[in-house]
Design an enzyme around this catalytic site. Structure first.
Site, PDB file in Angstrom:
ATOM      1  N   GLU A 111       0.842  -1.213   0.000  1.00  0.00           N
ATOM      2  CA  GLU A 111       0.000   0.000   0.000  1.00  0.00           C
ATOM      3  C   GLU A 111       0.875   1.259   0.000  1.00  0.00           C
ATOM      4  OE1 GLU A 111      -2.247  -1.319   3.512  1.00  0.00           O
ATOM      5  OE2 GLU A 111      -4.016  -1.428   2.229  1.00  0.00           O
ATOM      6  N   GLU A 131      -3.192 -10.582   3.827  1.00  0.00           N
ATOM      7  CA  GLU A 131      -4.284 -10.316   4.767  1.00  0.00           C
ATOM      8  C   GLU A 131      -5.323 -11.431   4.740  1.00  0.00           C
ATOM      9  OE1 GLU A 131      -2.763  -8.096   2.972  1.00  0.00           O
ATOM     10  OE2 GLU A 131      -2.683  -6.140   3.963  1.00  0.00           O
TER      11      GLU A 131
END
Ligand code: 1HE
Length: 258
Positions: A111, A131
């Site tokens: 990110e 994740e």
């Protein structure tokens, strides 16, 4: 202790993530330092290199801090907003940011990289959003920034099928813009930053602040915004010497190169 080292070299600031023992995982203190830097960078700084100490770029959210703080939903949402603010300042701040990627660029590390403008990677680089496997969720902007780079469908696939992309696959989907074959990603990122620092600042402003925004607009609004930006840039008297150099055949020739 500073976990983001900031060195100014001429017009370029070199930011180094400095938590190699945690694989440069992002704790609250590090994100706050990124936010502070991009909130008010020194006016002399015209380009930034974002790099990391040790063999990995960034392992994402500091899972140990997260475990120890035992955050409530609202506390975690606020932390996500802190990340969004810091990364937005980087992405839309008007200064080109060149990241030097290596090893793990995973979770929040991906990110972070996705908010940089040019991503240079060495052969050790790999990309993942683990994740899904860990039963957590992206919170640092992947559903927007990473999805726009490589398509929402690939993002879903990466998380559900638990895929780790090697650097070649990452390059093919736009996560890396260049794979460095000789020398280091850091050296190549610095060379790009030094050249970008010499660009006309209003042109860099238009590129960095304008292109993503225009692509959030309708066609008619986007074209109008582009015309406004171009009108400011193309009519500036500073452009004339560069055009004169082109007419005199003194400007660098365009050649196919990476
Ligand atoms: C960490 C972290 C971390 C390592 N937070 N401490 N991100 C992840 O799920 C990535 C988790 N990390 C890994 O998968 C691996 O550590 C790596 C592939 C990045 C590197 O592997 P390796 O073999 O070089 O190192 P290691 O032995 O796994 O880790 C070394 C140490 O770093 C170890 O601590 P130690 O005390 O045992 O030495 C690890 O615990 C520590 N470490 N990664 C905290 N991430 C806004 S939401 C964003 C969502 C997310 O980013 S979720 C996290 C996704």
């Amino acid at each position: 202790m500073a976990t983001l080292d900031i060195e100014q070299r001429g017009k370029v600031a070199i930011l180094t993530l400095r938590r190699p023992d945690r694989r440069n995982a992002l704790d609250e203190a590090t994100t706050a330092q990124i936010d502070r830097f991009f909130d008010r960078p020194d006016k002399a700084i015209r380009a930034v290199v974002l790099q990391a100490e040790g063999p990995h770029f960034c392992a994402g959210l500091d899972l140990r801090e997260h475990y120890e703080l035992n955050r409530s939903p609202v506390e975690f949402m606020r932390m996500c907003q802190d990340w969004h603010r810091a990364f937005d300042r980087m992405q839309f701040g008007s200064i080109p940011v060149i990241s030097a990627l290596k090893g793990a660029v995973v979770g929040g590390g991906l990110e972070l990289a996705a908010a940089t403008h040019v991503r240079v990677a060495d052969r050790t680089t790999f990309f993942a959003l683990p994740e899904g496997q860990r039963g957590v969720y992206t919170g640092g902007g992947a559903t927007v920034r990473v999805a726009r780079i490589m398509t929402p469908a690939r993002l879903i696939d990466m998380m559900i099928a638990a895929r780790t992309y090697d650097v070649q696959r990452g390059f093919e989907v736009g996560l890396a813009h260049e794979i460095v074959e000789t020398g280091t990603a850091e050296a190549r990122a610095l060379a790009i930053a030094e050249a970008a620092a010499e660009h006309y600042d209003l042109t860099n402003f238009g590129i960095i602040t304008g292109i993503w925004r225009v692509n959030d607009m309708s066609t008619t609004d986007g074209l109008y915004a582009e015309a406004l930006m171009a009108g400011m840039i193309m009519t500036n008297p500073n452009l004339r010497p560069s055009l004169e150099a082109f007419f005199a055949k003194a400007a660098p020739r365009l050649e196919p190169k990476e």
